[in-house]
Motif scaffolding. Structure first.
Motif, PDB file in Angstrom:
ATOM      1  N   SER A 146       0.837  -1.204   0.000  1.00 31.09           N
ATOM      2  CA  SER A 146       0.000   0.000   0.000  1.00 31.09           C
ATOM      3  C   SER A 146       0.874   1.257   0.000  1.00 31.09           C
ATOM      4  N   ASP A 147       0.230   2.412  -0.049  1.00 33.08           N
ATOM      5  CA  ASP A 147       0.955   3.679  -0.017  1.00 33.08           C
ATOM      6  C   ASP A 147       0.795   4.363   1.347  1.00 33.08           C
ATOM      7  N   LEU A 148       0.655   3.565   2.416  1.00 36.65           N
ATOM      8  CA  LEU A 148       0.579   4.131   3.758  1.00 36.65           C
ATOM      9  C   LEU A 148       1.918   4.769   4.099  1.00 36.65           C
ATOM     10  N   GLN A 149       1.875   5.990   4.581  1.00 36.18           N
ATOM     11  CA  GLN A 149       3.091   6.740   4.916  1.00 36.18           C
ATOM     12  C   GLN A 149       3.118   7.059   6.405  1.00 36.18           C
ATOM     13  N   PRO A 150       4.253   7.174   7.032  1.00 37.67           N
ATOM     14  CA  PRO A 150       5.575   6.935   6.466  1.00 37.67           C
ATOM     15  C   PRO A 150       5.836   5.449   6.279  1.00 37.67           C
ATOM     16  N   VAL A 151       6.747   5.140   5.390  1.00 40.25           N
ATOM     17  CA  VAL A 151       7.028   3.764   5.016  1.00 40.25           C
ATOM     18  C   VAL A 151       7.463   2.929   6.223  1.00 40.25           C
ATOM     19  N   GLN A 152       8.184   3.512   7.184  1.00 41.45           N
ATOM     20  CA  GLN A 152       8.638   2.756   8.355  1.00 41.45           C
ATOM     21  C   GLN A 152       7.457   2.268   9.194  1.00 41.45           C
ATOM     22  N   VAL A 153       6.411   3.075   9.291  1.00 43.69           N
ATOM     23  CA  VAL A 153       5.213   2.659  10.024  1.00 43.69           C
ATOM     24  C   VAL A 153       4.505   1.555   9.241  1.00 43.69           C
ATOM     25  N   ARG A 154       4.385   1.734   7.934  1.00 44.88           N
ATOM     26  CA  ARG A 154       3.763   0.713   7.083  1.00 44.88           C
ATOM     27  C   ARG A 154       4.488  -0.626   7.240  1.00 44.88           C
ATOM     28  N   GLU A 155       5.815  -0.613   7.194  1.00 40.66           N
ATOM     29  CA  GLU A 155       6.587  -1.843   7.320  1.00 40.66           C
ATOM     30  C   GLU A 155       6.415  -2.485   8.692  1.00 40.66           C
ATOM     31  N   GLY A 156       6.406  -1.664   9.746  1.00 43.94           N
ATOM     32  CA  GLY A 156       6.219  -2.192  11.095  1.00 43.94           C
ATOM     33  C   GLY A 156       4.846  -2.819  11.277  1.00 43.94           C
ATOM     34  N   LEU A 157       3.818  -2.158  10.755  1.00 46.31           N
ATOM     35  CA  LEU A 157       2.457  -2.700  10.860  1.00 46.31           C
ATOM     36  C   LEU A 157       2.306  -3.960  10.002  1.00 46.31           C
ATOM     37  N   ALA A 158       2.890  -3.957   8.809  1.00 45.34           N
ATOM     38  CA  ALA A 158       2.801  -5.127   7.932  1.00 45.34           C
ATOM     39  C   ALA A 158       3.489  -6.335   8.568  1.00 45.34           C
ATOM     40  N   ALA A 159       4.603  -6.089   9.262  1.00 51.37           N
ATOM     41  CA  ALA A 159       5.344  -7.175   9.926  1.00 51.37           C
ATOM     42  C   ALA A 159       4.704  -7.575  11.251  1.00 51.37           C
ATOM     43  N   GLY A 160       3.825  -6.722  11.770  1.00 52.41           N
ATOM     44  CA  GLY A 160       3.196  -7.012  13.055  1.00 52.41           C
ATOM     45  C   GLY A 160       4.070  -6.657  14.240  1.00 52.41           C
ATOM     46  N   ARG A 161       5.160  -5.892  13.980  1.00 58.28           N
ATOM     47  CA  ARG A 161       6.063  -5.509  15.067  1.00 58.28           C
ATOM     48  C   ARG A 161       6.991  -4.398  14.572  1.00 58.28           C
ATOM     49  N   PHE A 162       7.580  -3.712  15.523  1.00 53.19           N
ATOM     50  CA  PHE A 162       8.587  -2.700  15.221  1.00 53.19           C
ATOM     51  C   PHE A 162       9.910  -3.230  15.754  1.00 53.19           C
ATOM     52  N   ASP A 163      10.724  -3.782  14.855  1.00 52.55           N
ATOM     53  CA  ASP A 163      11.980  -4.451  15.230  1.00 52.55           C
ATOM     54  C   ASP A 163      12.887  -3.578  16.083  1.00 52.55           C
ATOM     55  N   ASN A 164      13.418  -4.191  17.109  1.00 50.59           N
ATOM     56  CA  ASN A 164      14.448  -3.627  17.988  1.00 50.59           C
ATOM     57  C   ASN A 164      14.026  -2.395  18.769  1.00 50.59           C
ATOM     58  N   SER A 165      13.419  -1.431  18.126  1.00 54.88           N
ATOM     59  CA  SER A 165      13.101  -0.187  18.795  1.00 54.88           C
ATOM     60  C   SER A 165      11.844   0.433  18.214  1.00 54.88           C
ATOM     61  N   PRO A 166      11.000   1.004  19.063  1.00 55.20           N
ATOM     62  CA  PRO A 166       9.804   1.689  18.552  1.00 55.20           C
ATOM     63  C   PRO A 166      10.123   3.112  18.091  1.00 55.20           C
ATOM     64  N   TRP A 167      11.395   3.504  18.057  1.00 55.41           N
ATOM     65  CA  TRP A 167      11.793   4.854  17.666  1.00 55.41           C
ATOM     66  C   TRP A 167      12.167   4.848  16.197  1.00 55.41           C
ATOM     67  N   LEU A 168      11.413   5.566  15.374  1.00 56.92           N
ATOM     68  CA  LEU A 168      11.660   5.614  13.941  1.00 56.92           C
ATOM     69  C   LEU A 168      12.046   7.025  13.556  1.00 56.92           C
ATOM     70  N   SER A 169      13.202   7.212  12.971  1.00 55.51           N
ATOM     71  CA  SER A 169      13.669   8.529  12.574  1.00 55.51           C
ATOM     72  C   SER A 169      13.722   8.635  11.064  1.00 55.51           C
ATOM     73  N   ILE A 170      13.109   9.685  10.539  1.00 59.80           N
ATOM     74  CA  ILE A 170      13.022   9.900   9.096  1.00 59.80           C
ATOM     75  C   ILE A 170      13.480  11.311   8.803  1.00 59.80           C
ATOM     76  N   THR A 171      14.332  11.474   7.827  1.00 60.69           N
ATOM     77  CA  THR A 171      14.760  12.805   7.410  1.00 60.69           C
ATOM     78  C   THR A 171      14.414  12.970   5.944  1.00 60.69           C
ATOM     79  N   SER A 172      13.679  14.025   5.641  1.00 62.63           N
ATOM     80  CA  SER A 172      13.353  14.315   4.252  1.00 62.63           C
ATOM     81  C   SER A 172      13.555  15.794   3.981  1.00 62.63           C
ATOM     82  N   ARG A 173      13.636  16.150   2.740  1.00 68.45           N
ATOM     83  CA  ARG A 173      13.962  17.490   2.235  1.00 68.45           C
ATOM     84  C   ARG A 173      14.136  18.555   3.239  1.00 68.45           C
TER      85      ARG A 173
END
Length: 143
Positions: free
Chosen positions: A116-143
């Motif tokens: 899907s196009d759920l954003q941010p991609v890190q949240v989409r991946e964590g939800l799709a996997a059913g977990r947030f690997d290692n740490s629930p802290w996701l850092s994203i840097t864009s423009r």
């Protein structure tokens, strides 16, 4: 260091019958979790309850913390924004059926969430996997 606007936000993961509720502004637009800004001095969990009630019209009765998403970007006016979003699983007071039409919202299939196009991609991946690997802290840097 130049001036940067700091924003605290909350986002809700609301699932029903193998689907995830997401907001969408139309065809071709990215989908987002339902959420909004935290008011100055407002406790995070109360902000989540307020925002979901305002957007969906149903009270949150139980929450579970899932992740924090930190991102830096420039808005349409060129202002530097430092945003921190607290993501929670939200259990609603009453059932929200997929058949109920909610303007601006779509139901995404959990089994196909990774595509899907759920954003941010890190949240989409964590939800799709059913977990947030290692740490629930996701850092994203864009423009």
């Amino acid at each position: 260091m130049s001036a940067c606007l700091m924003e605290a936000r909350v986002a809700a993961v609301i699932c029903r019958d193998g689907h995830l509720l997401a907001s969408s502004s139309g065809s071709g637009a990215a989908c987002l979790l339902p959420g909004g800004l935290v008011h100055a001095g407002e406790p995070i969990e109360l902000a989540l309850r307020r925002v979901v009630r305002m957007l969906i019209g149903i009270a949150v009765v139980e929450t579970e913390f899932l992740a924090v998403v930190e991102r830096r970007y420039r808005d349409d006016r060129g202002r530097a924004i430092h945003e921190i979003t607290f993501v929670f699983d939200a259990c609603l007071e009453q059932r929200l059926d997929q058949s109920e039409a909610r303007p601006g919202y779509v139901w995404l299939e959990l089994e196909e969430l990774g595509a899907s196009d759920l954003q941010p991609v890190q949240v989409r991946e964590g939800l799709a996997a059913g977990r947030f690997d290692n740490s629930p802290w996701l850092s994203i840097t864009s423009r």
